[in-house]
Scaffold this active site. Sequence first.
Site, mmCIF file in Angstrom:
data_model
loop_
_atom_site.group_PDB
_atom_site.id
_atom_site.type_symbol
_atom_site.label_atom_id
_atom_site.label_comp_id
_atom_site.label_asym_id
_atom_site.label_seq_id
_atom_site.Cartn_x
_atom_site.Cartn_y
_atom_site.Cartn_z
ATOM 1 N N GLY A 1 4.430 -3.328 -0.964
ATOM 2 C CA GLY A 1 4.085 -3.208 0.438
ATOM 3 C C GLY A 1 4.706 -1.966 1.061
ATOM 4 O O GLY A 1 5.607 -1.349 0.498
ATOM 5 N N CYS A 2 4.203 -1.608 2.234
ATOM 6 C CA CYS A 2 4.642 -0.378 2.893
ATOM 7 C C CYS A 2 6.088 -0.494 3.388
ATOM 8 O O CYS A 2 6.939 0.343 3.059
ATOM 9 C CB CYS A 2 3.696 -0.022 4.023
ATOM 10 S SG CYS A 2 3.384 -1.366 5.193
ATOM 11 N N TYR A 3 6.359 -1.535 4.169
ATOM 12 C CA TYR A 3 7.735 -1.736 4.639
ATOM 13 C C TYR A 3 8.677 -1.880 3.449
ATOM 14 O O TYR A 3 9.810 -1.389 3.457
ATOM 15 C CB TYR A 3 7.834 -3.009 5.471
ATOM 16 C CG TYR A 3 7.299 -2.927 6.878
ATOM 17 C CD1 TYR A 3 7.814 -2.006 7.787
ATOM 18 C CD2 TYR A 3 6.315 -3.801 7.322
ATOM 19 C CE1 TYR A 3 7.345 -1.963 9.090
ATOM 20 C CE2 TYR A 3 5.851 -3.762 8.635
ATOM 21 C CZ TYR A 3 6.365 -2.840 9.521
ATOM 22 O OH TYR A 3 5.919 -2.795 10.820
#
Lengths: 348, 348, 348, 348
Positions: free
Chosen positions: C151-153
């Site tokens: 995921g990005c975070y």
Amino acid sequence: MDTIRVGIIGATGYAGEELVRILYSHPAAEIVNLSSKSYAGQPYSKVYPSYKDLITDDCQPEDLEALSEEADVIFLALPHGLASSKVTEKVLQKCKIIDLGADFRLQDPDLYEQWYQVPHEGKGLLKEAVYGLCEWKRDEIRKTRLVANPGCYTTCSIMSLAPLVKEHMIEVDSVIIDAKSGVSGAGRGVSLGNHFAEVNESIKAYKVGCHRHTPEIEEQLSNLAGKPVTLTFTPHLVPMQRGILAVCYGKLTAPATWESIAEVYERYYGKEYFVRLMAKGEYPETRWVKGSNFVDIGFAVDERTGRIIVIGAIDNLVKGAAGQAVQNMNLLFGLAETLGLEQAPMFP
Amino acid sequence: MDTIRVGIIGATGYAGEELVRILYSHPAAEIVNLSSKSYAGQPYSKVYPSYKDLITDDCQPEDLEALSEEADVIFLALPHGLASSKVTEKVLQKCKIIDLGADFRLQDPDLYEQWYQVPHEGKGLLKEAVYGLCEWKRDEIRKTRLVANPGCYTTCSIMSLAPLVKEHMIEVDSVIIDAKSGVSGAGRGVSLGNHFAEVNESIKAYKVGCHRHTPEIEEQLSNLAGKPVTLTFTPHLVPMQRGILAVCYGKLTAPATWESIAEVYERYYGKEYFVRLMAKGEYPETRWVKGSNFVDIGFAVDERTGRIIVIGAIDNLVKGAAGQAVQNMNLLFGLAETLGLEQAPMFP
Amino acid sequence: MDTIRVGIIGATGYAGEELVRILYSHPAAEIVNLSSKSYAGQPYSKVYPSYKDLITDDCQPEDLEALSEEADVIFLALPHGLASSKVTEKVLQKCKIIDLGADFRLQDPDLYEQWYQVPHEGKGLLKEAVYGLCEWKRDEIRKTRLVANPGCYTTCSIMSLAPLVKEHMIEVDSVIIDAKSGVSGAGRGVSLGNHFAEVNESIKAYKVGCHRHTPEIEEQLSNLAGKPVTLTFTPHLVPMQRGILAVCYGKLTAPATWESIAEVYERYYGKEYFVRLMAKGEYPETRWVKGSNFVDIGFAVDERTGRIIVIGAIDNLVKGAAGQAVQNMNLLFGLAETLGLEQAPMFP
Amino acid sequence: MDTIRVGIIGATGYAGEELVRILYSHPAAEIVNLSSKSYAGQPYSKVYPSYKDLITDDCQPEDLEALSEEADVIFLALPHGLASSKVTEKVLQKCKIIDLGADFRLQDPDLYEQWYQVPHEGKGLLKEAVYGLCEWKRDEIRKTRLVANPGCYTTCSIMSLAPLVKEHMIEVDSVIIDAKSGVSGAGRGVSLGNHFAEVNESIKAYKVGCHRHTPEIEEQLSNLAGKPVTLTFTPHLVPMQRGILAVCYGKLTAPATWESIAEVYERYYGKEYFVRLMAKGEYPETRWVKGSNFVDIGFAVDERTGRIIVIGAIDNLVKGAAGQAVQNMNLLFGLAETLGLEQAPMFP
């Protein structure tokens, strides 16, 4: 006088919410009803948490006829086509109506049906409806029961051009209006076109040559000119919350200096509280009118081309919608026209 | 062929930095010098941390003559008035020059002195300088040593209007260009006018009737028309990083359909890689060209007024500055015109 | 080697589109299929006009099994719950899968079902799935058929904290991550929450204490720590297109100087092309990584409190999604890890 | 009572301008003097054209002593170090002072000199100066002549944390404040760091571990806790005009439910007009307080980690500066505390 009892139908759109913001501080008005088709039954402060602890009412279902029993004036902030079928003589006998939508703006119903592509259901009331551009229609507004509040682009465009058109100083077939709006003008309805990542960091023209504010501007300017005005109008979407800038181009009918034209604007607008005329070399910017009911107007004479460039700036939600609607309410009820509308713009 | 040795003078402004970004990935070029008056002696990657670990060079003092010894081509991204005094025959004998500034764009030095209010120090080179609008000047560019890279507004405006003007389909005294630019167009110099809180959430027109790109557009269009073109040009500042949208208005010399005009644009631009012609009813938006060298062009015929509205969109830092400059470099060195410029736009 | 044949399922979301942008310029890959549930049958360049004239293909219906016959690798950019039911042994025997969704990221299916509230349909493949955080899992990625792209975070948070956690320099029960994301991270689906006028000019925290990237960060950091890590993670929505900034707080297990910690980061990341370590007193900003696959990391030692503050910045659509996915593809096919990902960031 | 005669020194910064906006509509105050070092002699409406036709006064040179003869209260909106040398016993005998700067906020002058790196020139007045956080210092404010108006980050942070600290419900060495501010908080002074194209489309932390609001927060919280509080404070710059969001983390001293904590906040703030407590699962967003003096506070209990996350939102220019200053003025003069501050927030 007694407090004016106000109802708002379509209270959860941006124009409706701006009405709430202004009326919340209005010294002579009290909101008695907030109606919303989409949010009926929900607390208004859930729809707009800015009103937490300030407004505890729930949104009501939209029922114009019932509301006319308890309100002195009802603001309609509805998609076009609804007001014309809901507003009736029966309603108008009980309360005044200020319609922020398009249904009663055009005096010519054929024009309406041609540009909006729906039948007009309230033709019988068109004669009574007054186009609520306060600075130009003040006396008629005071006497009517039904005000058609002008469109946002329209207000800015007409206010900018009207003195020139009325004084025949501009060639009426030469007018081009290149107008720019913040995104709140598109309303609160969700669509890909209003998605942050699609709008931010871009500018576009839209409805090129076919925006529905075109006939509205033309009809009003034609009335002022005493002859038909046909013009080009191009709206643009700008990545900002609020504001309209209308840049209007036209050929001068005769050579003129900046000063001589300034005199004309001064004559028409010098005493108007909500119109501010810029000095030579200065031009309006939307940031200076944010949150206020002002129209700032400036212009340049382009001697090289014989054109004049008039620029107007408003807050689309205030002078372009809710603010002007309240200005109309003040006129309808014999109040000072500026009541509740005197706050300074908010910057930055 | 050998790698082209490139120098950039004025490498720390936004146009300079965009040159660095494009040339960093260019397969046939190598940056040998980054010069900057303000940042000489400092690592380029301190000025723009986006280049951390990518570029380890320091900024150099600006010395065009010395640089001409080691570079095959030098890009100048300087305020006006500097290039015209620095570029000399001696320099041109050693390397090619692509000037992103204004000094060599106008063929008429009087026009330059009138609009820029400084004497032109390089009149002797004006004859050789080629206006670097690649799609229209390709053959001359290939043969010159000195390219005057067009202005950002100018590129967008001329590309949009040129076919109509050349084909005499538009009345040349009727042209109005209402153009909108992102803030990077104002450069990296600090001023209250570029302060975030002053620019954000507002739109304004500026230099109304007196912007210096006006004579540049007029001169080029006049050449195409074969007669003088005098037009109205109004630039605007839009709260976004990049992008120019030029909305151009003019009277058609004869009634025409959308299709017949599309044919003309197709004839001029159909094979141009960097020009993309929109379908009927579609208009350019700056978001679709961001980071790319494309010019998107669309138009509407406004039958009600006999006008055409042509809309062009570019990235002001790419096709409006650094990208076109690299396109010019490719032409100067006999490379494929699109080399290093074929990346897709970046969205969102 | 031969060109890699690539399919993208979910090609019309923002992550899918960013894959297209990167792969369009990738020297060793060719897109053979763009699938989209919402836009099947429509030209890709109508969905994203940035690809006008560049991509002429239509969007295809999503059919993973059929696509596995013609593609060497398929990227999945789908809402959670879909990949786990569609990816099968049969598919994996024909092509490699890089899943940008959440389904194969958590090794513990109970954790998945608890946080995502849906049953996991592909438990049998969890053992084979490799968590595609390239800098930490390179060797395993090279050998697998199924990559779970982080995921990005998560990417930004783990990259920032991993060296400290692995070296036991930070108390694992003290970690707080306060992360901020641009709006593209919310995807292209329309909702009032992503409407321009609702997002612009505001900042908010959301899913406080319950965001689904929490268990993903915890699981990976626990593996590195060799013991369970439970942390607080707070995401925020920032009015910008792209970018994630993760600000990570934790207690140092022992007093340490900036320099001694910098040495540890240097040891882990000094040779990593995509990790850039900031100098003392400098901190990442999302603008410096826009459009690139870089992770910029900086930190401060807060002697007053015994805490370290590590800050990481990425472009959420690149290193946080499509860029890392292509980095994974490069690893899967034995290419240089940086291939097609070496462009400089775009600023401004 | 008589109208309060108000002077503003530093009237052309953003905090000064916001004072003007609020006082312009204040029913019991009249602005008698607008002073500005930079713009003395210029019409205020040239500096801020939002006041065109509303304020016709010129900016005056800054002369506190002379102004104290004609004003009942003077607001100082000056860079730190100036107020402490200008405010004297002589001045205070003639008028009240509300200082929006930092000079009188810290009771401990050593702390001031350590964090601000300048000598404190007004130590003699520190005892009299009252820290103007109205909800907590109301009684002392009413009796003083000199109010030190709190900082913007400080107001938001202390208001969010104070009940927990006072009730010993949070471990005082566990507090971390991750705060985010709009750009107007940086003032109107021009610098590359505030340039639109540098700030827009990015987020950054700054002054990590060393921002000057840290000791101010610590001193006030220490007073409430009855023991020293040392905390971590990280400010961020967000691309928006106005607003502060303070996200505060801390360990609960004992397990607690959301409801039990809500009761405590209700006890302290339930009757405070300007504090709005969010319902369970709801969190403040800066958009809902824009233009208003509200502090919105919400929180989550993170059972997994034993932490509480308290989130506060204010308009940095209103409750974080000018609004709170006017609230202080109301207290100083025995007016209703909310006078002139009751307008609804402006959205969008």
